[in-house]
Scaffold this motif. Structure first.
Motif, short mmCIF file in Angstrom:
data_model
loop_
_atom_site.label_atom_id
_atom_site.label_comp_id
_atom_site.label_asym_id
_atom_site.label_seq_id
_atom_site.Cartn_x
_atom_site.Cartn_y
_atom_site.Cartn_z
N ALA A 288 0.83 -1.21 0.00
CA ALA A 288 0.00 0.00 0.00
C ALA A 288 0.86 1.25 0.00
N GLY A 289 1.95 1.26 0.75
CA GLY A 289 2.86 2.39 0.75
C GLY A 289 3.54 2.58 -0.59
N ASP A 290 3.95 1.48 -1.21
CA ASP A 290 4.57 1.56 -2.54
C ASP A 290 3.58 2.08 -3.57
N ILE A 291 2.34 1.65 -3.48
CA ILE A 291 1.30 2.09 -4.41
C ILE A 291 1.09 3.60 -4.26
N GLN A 292 1.03 4.08 -3.03
CA GLN A 292 0.81 5.50 -2.79
C GLN A 292 1.95 6.33 -3.39
N THR A 293 3.18 5.89 -3.16
CA THR A 293 4.33 6.60 -3.71
C THR A 293 4.32 6.59 -5.23
N ASP A 294 4.04 5.44 -5.82
CA ASP A 294 4.01 5.31 -7.28
C ASP A 294 2.92 6.20 -7.88
N TYR A 295 1.75 6.23 -7.24
CA TYR A 295 0.65 7.06 -7.73
C TYR A 295 1.03 8.54 -7.66
N GLN A 296 1.63 8.96 -6.56
CA GLN A 296 2.01 10.36 -6.41
C GLN A 296 3.05 10.77 -7.44
N VAL A 297 4.00 9.88 -7.76
CA VAL A 297 4.99 10.18 -8.78
C VAL A 297 4.33 10.32 -10.15
N ALA A 298 3.43 9.39 -10.48
CA ALA A 298 2.74 9.45 -11.78
C ALA A 298 1.88 10.71 -11.88
N ALA A 299 1.17 11.05 -10.81
CA ALA A 299 0.32 12.24 -10.82
C ALA A 299 1.16 13.51 -10.95
N SER A 300 2.29 13.54 -10.28
CA SER A 300 3.18 14.69 -10.38
C SER A 300 3.75 14.83 -11.79
N LEU A 301 4.18 13.73 -12.38
CA LEU A 301 4.68 13.76 -13.76
C LEU A 301 3.59 14.20 -14.73
N TYR A 302 2.38 13.75 -14.51
CA TYR A 302 1.26 14.12 -15.36
C TYR A 302 1.03 15.63 -15.28
N GLN A 303 1.00 16.16 -14.06
CA GLN A 303 0.77 17.59 -13.86
C GLN A 303 1.90 18.41 -14.47
N HIS A 304 3.14 17.99 -14.27
CA HIS A 304 4.27 18.73 -14.84
C HIS A 304 4.27 18.66 -16.36
N SER A 305 3.86 17.54 -16.93
CA SER A 305 3.78 17.42 -18.39
C SER A 305 2.74 18.38 -18.95
N LEU A 306 1.58 18.46 -18.28
CA LEU A 306 0.55 19.40 -18.73
C LEU A 306 1.02 20.85 -18.61
N THR A 307 1.72 21.16 -17.52
CA THR A 307 2.25 22.51 -17.34
C THR A 307 3.26 22.84 -18.43
N THR A 308 4.13 21.91 -18.76
CA THR A 308 5.12 22.12 -19.82
C THR A 308 4.45 22.33 -21.16
N LEU A 309 3.40 21.55 -21.44
CA LEU A 309 2.68 21.71 -22.71
C LEU A 309 1.99 23.06 -22.77
N ARG A 310 1.42 23.50 -21.67
CA ARG A 310 0.76 24.83 -21.64
C ARG A 310 1.76 25.94 -21.90
N ILE A 311 2.94 25.82 -21.32
CA ILE A 311 4.00 26.81 -21.55
C ILE A 311 4.42 26.79 -23.02
N ALA A 312 4.54 25.57 -23.59
CA ALA A 312 4.97 25.44 -24.98
C ALA A 312 3.98 26.05 -25.96
N ILE A 313 2.70 25.99 -25.66
CA ILE A 313 1.72 26.56 -26.59
C ILE A 313 1.38 28.00 -26.24
N GLY A 314 2.00 28.52 -25.19
CA GLY A 314 1.84 29.93 -24.88
C GLY A 314 0.74 30.26 -23.89
N LYS A 315 0.19 29.25 -23.23
CA LYS A 315 -0.83 29.50 -22.20
C LYS A 315 -0.23 29.13 -20.85
N SER A 316 0.14 30.12 -20.09
CA SER A 316 0.74 29.81 -18.78
C SER A 316 -0.20 30.20 -17.69
#
Length: 134
Positions: A106-134
């Motif tokens: 359960a602890g490993d799952i929580q950590t893995d989920y948080q990493v994936a969610a963080s990467l997802y959020q950062h990827s969306l932020t990077t894409l928004r910056i790339a298309i000019g919407k910050s």
């Protein structure tokens, strides 16, 4: 193609969904820790095609020609397979749940989920910056 349809985002979404399903099975294992004869279940980790980023089936299934020919293991529940437990880990009541192992998962799952969610959020932020919407 929508921004959220990019392969990397699809892989991260699949990983988060897998973590959610696995967490449900682990919670079920813990809830049934005192039930006689209960065997813990777990999900196989998803694998992805490196070129397309799509989830790839890791096992092949046999074709059932008659209902009595093949008994499917772990058919009940959320697609989990019975976990193979060592004989010494099974209690006299037949229960094979080891609470320490389940809590570690359960602890490993929580950590893995948080990493994936963080990467997802950062990827969306990077894409928004790339298309000019910050």
């Amino acid at each position: 193609m929508a921004i959220t349809d990019l392969p990397v985002l699809a892989m991260l979404r699949t990983r988060m969904q897998w973590n959610q399903a696995r967490q449900r099975l682990i919670a079920e294992n813990v809830a049934n820790a005192d039930m006689p004869g209960f065997r813990p279940r777990d999900l196989a980790e998803p694998s992805f095609n490196r070129a397309t980023g799509e989830a790839v089936a890791t096992t092949t299934s046999l074709a059932v020609t008659a209902p009595g020919h093949i008994a499917t293991a772990g058919a009940a529940g959320s697609g989990g397979d019975p976990k193979r437990v060592k004989d010494f880990e099974v209690r006299p009541s037949g229960n094979g749940v080891n609470l320490e192992d389940e809590m570690m998962k359960a602890g490993d799952i929580q950590t893995d989920y948080q990493v994936a969610a963080s990467l997802y959020q950062h990827s969306l932020t990077t894409l928004r910056i790339a298309i000019g919407k910050s």
